[in-house]
Structure formats: C-alpha cells, structure tokens
Scaffold this motif. Sequence first.
Motif, PDB file in Angstrom:
ATOM      1  N   GLN A 167      -6.644  16.240  27.092  1.00 41.48           N
ATOM      2  CA  GLN A 167      -7.445  16.296  25.878  1.00 41.48           C
ATOM      3  C   GLN A 167      -7.595  14.911  25.246  1.00 41.48           C
ATOM      4  O   GLN A 167      -8.678  14.535  24.783  1.00 41.48           O
ATOM      5  CB  GLN A 167      -6.809  17.270  24.881  1.00 41.48           C
ATOM      6  CG  GLN A 167      -6.717  18.702  25.392  1.00 41.48           C
ATOM      7  CD  GLN A 167      -8.067  19.302  25.736  1.00 41.48           C
ATOM      8  OE1 GLN A 167      -9.028  19.202  24.968  1.00 41.48           O
ATOM      9  NE2 GLN A 167      -8.160  19.926  26.914  1.00 41.48           N
ATOM     10  N   ARG A 168      -6.519  14.142  25.228  1.00 44.22           N
ATOM     11  CA  ARG A 168      -6.600  12.793  24.658  1.00 44.22           C
ATOM     12  C   ARG A 168      -7.493  11.896  25.514  1.00 44.22           C
ATOM     13  O   ARG A 168      -8.298  11.108  24.986  1.00 44.22           O
ATOM     14  CB  ARG A 168      -5.199  12.188  24.531  1.00 44.22           C
ATOM     15  CG  ARG A 168      -5.156  10.781  23.959  1.00 44.22           C
ATOM     16  CD  ARG A 168      -5.720  10.700  22.558  1.00 44.22           C
ATOM     17  NE  ARG A 168      -5.649   9.344  22.023  1.00 44.22           N
ATOM     18  CZ  ARG A 168      -6.232   8.938  20.907  1.00 44.22           C
ATOM     19  NH1 ARG A 168      -6.949   9.790  20.192  1.00 44.22           N
ATOM     20  NH2 ARG A 168      -6.112   7.696  20.492  1.00 44.22           N
ATOM     21  N   ASN A 169      -7.390  12.025  26.839  1.00 45.80           N
ATOM     22  CA  ASN A 169      -8.253  11.248  27.727  1.00 45.80           C
ATOM     23  C   ASN A 169      -9.723  11.579  27.485  1.00 45.80           C
ATOM     24  O   ASN A 169     -10.591  10.691  27.516  1.00 45.80           O
ATOM     25  CB  ASN A 169      -7.896  11.514  29.192  1.00 45.80           C
ATOM     26  CG  ASN A 169      -6.586  10.871  29.600  1.00 45.80           C
ATOM     27  OD1 ASN A 169      -6.001  10.095  28.852  1.00 45.80           O
ATOM     28  ND2 ASN A 169      -6.118  11.205  30.803  1.00 45.80           N
ATOM     29  N   LEU A 170      -9.992  12.862  27.273  1.00 46.46           N
ATOM     30  CA  LEU A 170     -11.363  13.295  26.998  1.00 46.46           C
ATOM     31  C   LEU A 170     -11.916  12.541  25.788  1.00 46.46           C
ATOM     32  O   LEU A 170     -13.037  11.999  25.831  1.00 46.46           O
ATOM     33  CB  LEU A 170     -11.394  14.803  26.732  1.00 46.46           C
ATOM     34  CG  LEU A 170     -12.716  15.375  26.201  1.00 46.46           C
ATOM     35  CD1 LEU A 170     -13.777  15.381  27.295  1.00 46.46           C
ATOM     36  CD2 LEU A 170     -12.510  16.788  25.651  1.00 46.46           C
ATOM     37  N   ILE A 171     -11.133  12.502  24.725  1.00 47.45           N
ATOM     38  CA  ILE A 171     -11.605  11.881  23.486  1.00 47.45           C
ATOM     39  C   ILE A 171     -11.770  10.372  23.660  1.00 47.45           C
ATOM     40  O   ILE A 171     -12.763   9.779  23.222  1.00 47.45           O
ATOM     41  CB  ILE A 171     -10.642  12.202  22.325  1.00 47.45           C
ATOM     42  CG1 ILE A 171     -10.623  13.721  22.065  1.00 47.45           C
ATOM     43  CG2 ILE A 171     -11.033  11.446  21.073  1.00 47.45           C
ATOM     44  CD1 ILE A 171     -11.983  14.350  21.861  1.00 47.45           C
TER      45      ILE A 171
ATOM     46  N   CYS B  33      -3.909  11.400  18.206  1.00 44.76           N
ATOM     47  CA  CYS B  33      -3.151  10.283  18.770  1.00 44.76           C
ATOM     48  C   CYS B  33      -2.658  10.651  20.167  1.00 44.76           C
ATOM     49  O   CYS B  33      -2.698  11.818  20.568  1.00 44.76           O
ATOM     50  CB  CYS B  33      -1.977   9.902  17.867  1.00 44.76           C
ATOM     51  SG  CYS B  33      -0.796  11.221  17.574  1.00 44.76           S
ATOM     52  N   ASP B  34      -2.190   9.641  20.907  1.00 41.55           N
ATOM     53  CA  ASP B  34      -1.760   9.852  22.289  1.00 41.55           C
ATOM     54  C   ASP B  34      -0.431  10.612  22.315  1.00 41.55           C
ATOM     55  O   ASP B  34       0.450  10.373  21.474  1.00 41.55           O
ATOM     56  CB  ASP B  34      -1.596   8.501  22.989  1.00 41.55           C
ATOM     57  CG  ASP B  34      -1.533   8.634  24.491  1.00 41.55           C
ATOM     58  OD1 ASP B  34      -2.593   8.539  25.133  1.00 41.55           O
ATOM     59  OD2 ASP B  34      -0.412   8.852  25.012  1.00 41.55           O
ATOM     60  N   PRO B  35      -0.260  11.542  23.258  1.00 42.58           N
ATOM     61  CA  PRO B  35       0.994  12.304  23.318  1.00 42.58           C
ATOM     62  C   PRO B  35       2.185  11.482  23.779  1.00 42.58           C
ATOM     63  O   PRO B  35       3.335  11.911  23.627  1.00 42.58           O
ATOM     64  CB  PRO B  35       0.672  13.422  24.315  1.00 42.58           C
ATOM     65  CG  PRO B  35      -0.437  12.900  25.143  1.00 42.58           C
ATOM     66  CD  PRO B  35      -1.249  12.037  24.238  1.00 42.58           C
ATOM     67  N   HIS B  36       1.960  10.309  24.356  1.00 35.73           N
ATOM     68  CA  HIS B  36       3.056   9.496  24.875  1.00 35.73           C
ATOM     69  C   HIS B  36       3.156   8.183  24.108  1.00 35.73           C
ATOM     70  O   HIS B  36       3.869   8.090  23.108  1.00 35.73           O
ATOM     71  CB  HIS B  36       2.864   9.266  26.377  1.00 35.73           C
ATOM     72  CG  HIS B  36       2.767  10.548  27.150  1.00 35.73           C
ATOM     73  ND1 HIS B  36       3.776  11.483  27.191  1.00 35.73           N
ATOM     74  CD2 HIS B  36       1.741  11.063  27.899  1.00 35.73           C
ATOM     75  CE1 HIS B  36       3.407  12.521  27.933  1.00 35.73           C
ATOM     76  NE2 HIS B  36       2.169  12.283  28.369  1.00 35.73           N
ATOM     77  N   GLU B  37       2.468   7.171  24.542  1.00 41.38           N
ATOM     78  CA  GLU B  37       2.505   5.884  23.863  1.00 41.38           C
ATOM     79  C   GLU B  37       1.168   5.657  23.164  1.00 41.38           C
ATOM     80  O   GLU B  37       0.164   5.387  23.804  1.00 41.38           O
ATOM     81  CB  GLU B  37       2.778   4.759  24.865  1.00 41.38           C
ATOM     82  CG  GLU B  37       4.155   4.842  25.518  1.00 41.38           C
ATOM     83  CD  GLU B  37       4.406   3.677  26.444  1.00 41.38           C
ATOM     84  OE1 GLU B  37       3.627   2.705  26.377  1.00 41.38           O
ATOM     85  OE2 GLU B  37       5.363   3.744  27.226  1.00 41.38           O
ATOM     86  N   ASP B  38       1.189   5.801  21.858  1.00 37.64           N
ATOM     87  CA  ASP B  38      -0.060   5.713  21.106  1.00 37.64           C
ATOM     88  C   ASP B  38      -0.384   4.257  20.788  1.00 37.64           C
ATOM     89  O   ASP B  38       0.333   3.601  20.035  1.00 37.64           O
ATOM     90  CB  ASP B  38       0.049   6.520  19.812  1.00 37.64           C
ATOM     91  CG  ASP B  38      -1.275   6.596  19.085  1.00 37.64           C
ATOM     92  OD1 ASP B  38      -2.289   6.858  19.750  1.00 37.64           O
ATOM     93  OD2 ASP B  38      -1.303   6.386  17.865  1.00 37.64           O
TER      94      ASP B  38
ATOM     95  N   ILE C 133      -2.849  13.896  14.749  1.00 39.09           N
ATOM     96  CA  ILE C 133      -2.473  15.080  15.522  1.00 39.09           C
ATOM     97  C   ILE C 133      -2.397  14.760  17.010  1.00 39.09           C
ATOM     98  O   ILE C 133      -3.266  14.060  17.549  1.00 39.09           O
ATOM     99  CB  ILE C 133      -3.521  16.200  15.300  1.00 39.09           C
ATOM    100  CG1 ILE C 133      -3.473  16.698  13.854  1.00 39.09           C
ATOM    101  CG2 ILE C 133      -3.349  17.336  16.275  1.00 39.09           C
ATOM    102  CD1 ILE C 133      -2.430  17.712  13.567  1.00 39.09           C
ATOM    103  N   ILE C 134      -1.373  15.277  17.691  1.00 40.19           N
ATOM    104  CA  ILE C 134      -1.364  15.286  19.158  1.00 40.19           C
ATOM    105  C   ILE C 134      -2.111  16.540  19.595  1.00 40.19           C
ATOM    106  O   ILE C 134      -1.729  17.664  19.248  1.00 40.19           O
ATOM    107  CB  ILE C 134       0.068  15.301  19.713  1.00 40.19           C
ATOM    108  CG1 ILE C 134       0.784  13.992  19.366  1.00 40.19           C
ATOM    109  CG2 ILE C 134       0.053  15.494  21.231  1.00 40.19           C
ATOM    110  CD1 ILE C 134       2.241  13.970  19.762  1.00 40.19           C
TER     111      ILE C 134
END
Length: 547
Positions: free
Chosen positions: A86-90, A168-173, A208-209
């Motif tokens: 989902q983060r990659n999509l954004i 925000c990124d689920p790992h390293e933001d 938000i993650i």
Amino acid sequence: MSSAKVNQERLILDGNHLTLLDVVRCARKPGVRFAISEDALPRIEKSRKWVEKVQQSGEPVVYGVNTGFGSKATVSISRNNLKQLQRNLIMSHSAGTGAPLPIEVVRAAMLLRANTLIKGYSGIRLAVIETLLQMLEKGVTPWIPEQGSVGASGDLAPLSHLTLVLSCDPHEDEKSNSGKAYYFHRDIEEWELLYGWEAMEFAGIPRIILEAKEGLALNNGTQVSTAILALTVYDVNQLVKKADIAMAMSLEALEGISSAFRKEIHQLRPHPGQVKTAQNIRRLTRGSKLLDRRPEKVQDAYSLRCHPQVLAGVRDGLDYICRILEIELNATNDNPVILPEIADRNKAISGGNFHAQPIAFAADFLAILASEIGSIAERRIARMSDKNLNGGLPSFLISNSGLSSGLMLAQYTAAALASENKSLAHPASVDSIPTCENQEDHVSMAPIAARKARKILQNVSKIVAIEMIYAAQALDLRMQSMNKNNGSDNPENILGEGTVIAYREIRKHVPFLEADRPIYKDIEAAERLVNSDTLLEKIESAGIDLV
C-alpha cells in the motif's frame, strides 16, 4: 434528511447527504469541524473486518489487497508485504506535475474522499478517515500538482499526493517521502508550505501506516475532478446572476427596449432558465427612465434582446450539472468495493465506479455554458464601444476621441478572452489514451475538462467585469446628457431599481473615465467586485431577489 447535518459549524457526514453548499463552505472556510454519523460506523466496521480477515488468511484473492495493481493484478503478494504494497502504491503513484491545485480544491477533494469512505464500502479503518478529517479541521492541506490524472482509474496521481502526507512507511520512514503540505496558521490566517511531516507535526496529527486495501481506498476515485467541477459550477451559478446585472446596465446604457423581457413572451416558450433570466432583467431595470426612449427603434440587437434565450440554455444546463454532482458527491467510486451483505465468499467486487466519464461530460458542458456567458457579454461591450451602434455616445466612451483612446483596448481584452474560451471549450472528454499496458484502455480525461472549465470561469469573470466598466461609463454619459436637459443629477431618478445599486457599487471601485489612464487597474478592481458576493448582497438586501 435533506443534507449533511450542520450544527454550529459542525458538519456531520454519513456518506449520503453531502450537498454542493457543504462542499463550498468547507473548502473555503478552514474553521468548519466534522463528525461521522453514528449510523455510518457499523458499515465502516463490517467492510473493514472482512478485509482484515482476508489479510490474515490470504484468501480469497482480492484485487489490491493481496495482488498487484492495474495490469499487475495477476501478481500475488505475500501476507508479509501487504502493508508495504500500500505504501509503495502511494509513493509510486505520486507522479503529478505542474502548478499546484488551489488549496480550496484540495480541501474539497479531501472532504469528498472522506464522505465516500464513510459510506462503508471501501474496507478502510475508521482511524484513517478520522485522520483525513483532522487534517481538514486543523489546517493541513496536501500540495498536489494539477497535472497527471487521466480520470481513470480515478484521480490516481493527485490523490496519491494527498495520501503521501497522511501516511508513512511501515519500516523506515524517509521524511522527504512525506510530500508537501500547506499548514494554516490561524493566528495570522496564512498558509505556509512545508514538508508533509512538518505540517502534520505542527497540527499534532500522527501519520498513519496503511494496512491492506487502504492505499487503494484513498487514491482510487474521482474526487479531484469532482472537487474542481463542484467549486466551478457553484461560481458559475453566481456569475450568471452578475452577468444579468451587467446586461441590465448595458440595456439601459444602450437605451434598449423593455418589451423583449415581458412575462407574456417568455411564458410562450417557458424554458425555466429563460423565464428566470427575463424576470431578473425586469426586476433590475424596474423604474428606469433610459429604456423605451427611442420610438424609432423597433427591436434591439440579439445580444440585448436574446439574452434570456441564450442564458436559458446556460441556466438549465447548470441545473443538469448540479444533478450529476448530487450523485457523485455521495457515491462510492473506488475499486474494488466491499459488500459484506452478499452471500458470495468473495465480497470484494471489481467494477468501474472510478471511471469519471459522467464528471468529464459535465465539465465539458460547463465549459461550453460558461463560454457563452462571455461570448454574448463581449458583443454588448463591442456595441457600447462603437459610435455607430451605441446610440449617440462617443467612440470608446471617451470625450476627445482620437487624442484619447478611452476604453478602446478593454474591448480588445474582452475579445481576446472570449476567443481563448472558444479553444478551451473544445471537449477533453472525447479523447482517450490507453494506460497501464492497455489494461486501462479507455479513460475519461475528467480532470483536464474540469480544469479547462475553471479557467473559462476566470476568463468570463473578467469579461463581465469589463462589461460593467463599459456600462457604468455609458450610463454616466447618458445621465450627463439628460442632466443638461432637465437638471437632474441623481442616478436614483434615472436608473432602474437594481441597476442603480450596481452602478453605485461599481463607482466605489472604478471612477468615471475623464481622461486616459492605465485601464488594467480598473479591470482588476471590477474583477474583484465580480468575484466577491458584495454586488449580489447589496441588490438582494434591497428586496430585489435574483433567481
């Protein structure tokens, strides 16, 4: 319920009753607060629980939950990567370019996206919706480039720029990947452009993650195109009334014939917009001593006489566009939709509700309608400018014409704007360029259509402002001539009940032109008046209701 409930600047959203006025007010007034209707909460929770079940079990295969996107829908994504998906999509879809959209457009889009998520068919957590509404309340408005969307699958690029700030990124933001956002400083009432994370920190809103489906739920919809269209159609509806005011002043300035606006004529061809327009002209010019002064004239030129018939099409067309918007403001338009009530094991249904073709057609139609307001107004400007057509007034409405050029070039400007509008009014919706390896092989171009309509609105506002300058100048010259004959110098004794109010208001901003001066200053001043509510408020407060 007739609309979304409003209680002391608090708008209660249920996904079904948002109105155009709600959107305009919230877009342009940062102080509005929001609440989610209690009735909507079970729907939001049900659809989210089903998505979480799929997220845990990995079954069934659901587009955008455990698959790739677009042409990569056949690629399965492991459970461990669903948040990163989902983060990659954004991040990847934040690919817009160009000048930023106006803050009011982005705020309108944020409200519309929240409202569609509140309907409860998007599979998103309540906390994400609440974050979006907090951003609206606390003055965080994402910076969104205006170009990059083709209007299917929805407004992917601009809505991704919006979500970049929220998530925000689920790992390293990486903070530089938080996009940009405007933050509203309430103490000085100014917006400041910051990194997204900075604006959110200023507002005290945690980013938000994103969980499964949530990136797709946030960036897959028509909200940016719809936001531009909604604000533009509202403004055009207001501009039509101001165009009637300018026309009424021009009718008096050109000593027109009032019989063309008689109620009996328009009842014989009762298009609602035609009847309303003629009624407005009658109300504005009631009591005028400048109309029907020339018995040798049998009828006026079309730009005067046919104003109600032309604006009939405009007004009735605007009503159609508003009906389209009433549906879209409260529609679920992402993909897939989650339907917990159906008996199927897979409750995620892929469809095409993101396709913005209805909005594209409406925006293109709006462009045509707005262009015509400017087109007929420019013709009246030209008549007032021409000594052969203006009924005895000097060329370009200035004494010592030749030594002085007066308002000559203001008509050139109006003509240039009207001509530009003809090019801008060419429909964007007839075009389609396939995207995403031809999976998305027909697109709407709705945001392009909406942006063109907004530009035409801006041009027409300038044309109407120029007509008001011309009409006020011509009215002064008429009154000077009449005063020589009867000694009366009071406009209230000469002009119509509504036109005299408009004349007085214009003269507060644009003085009579006695000698040449830079006209651009007058145009800017008149345009500010046209773009404000002052003129309508003054006329309607005098009991002259315009429809």
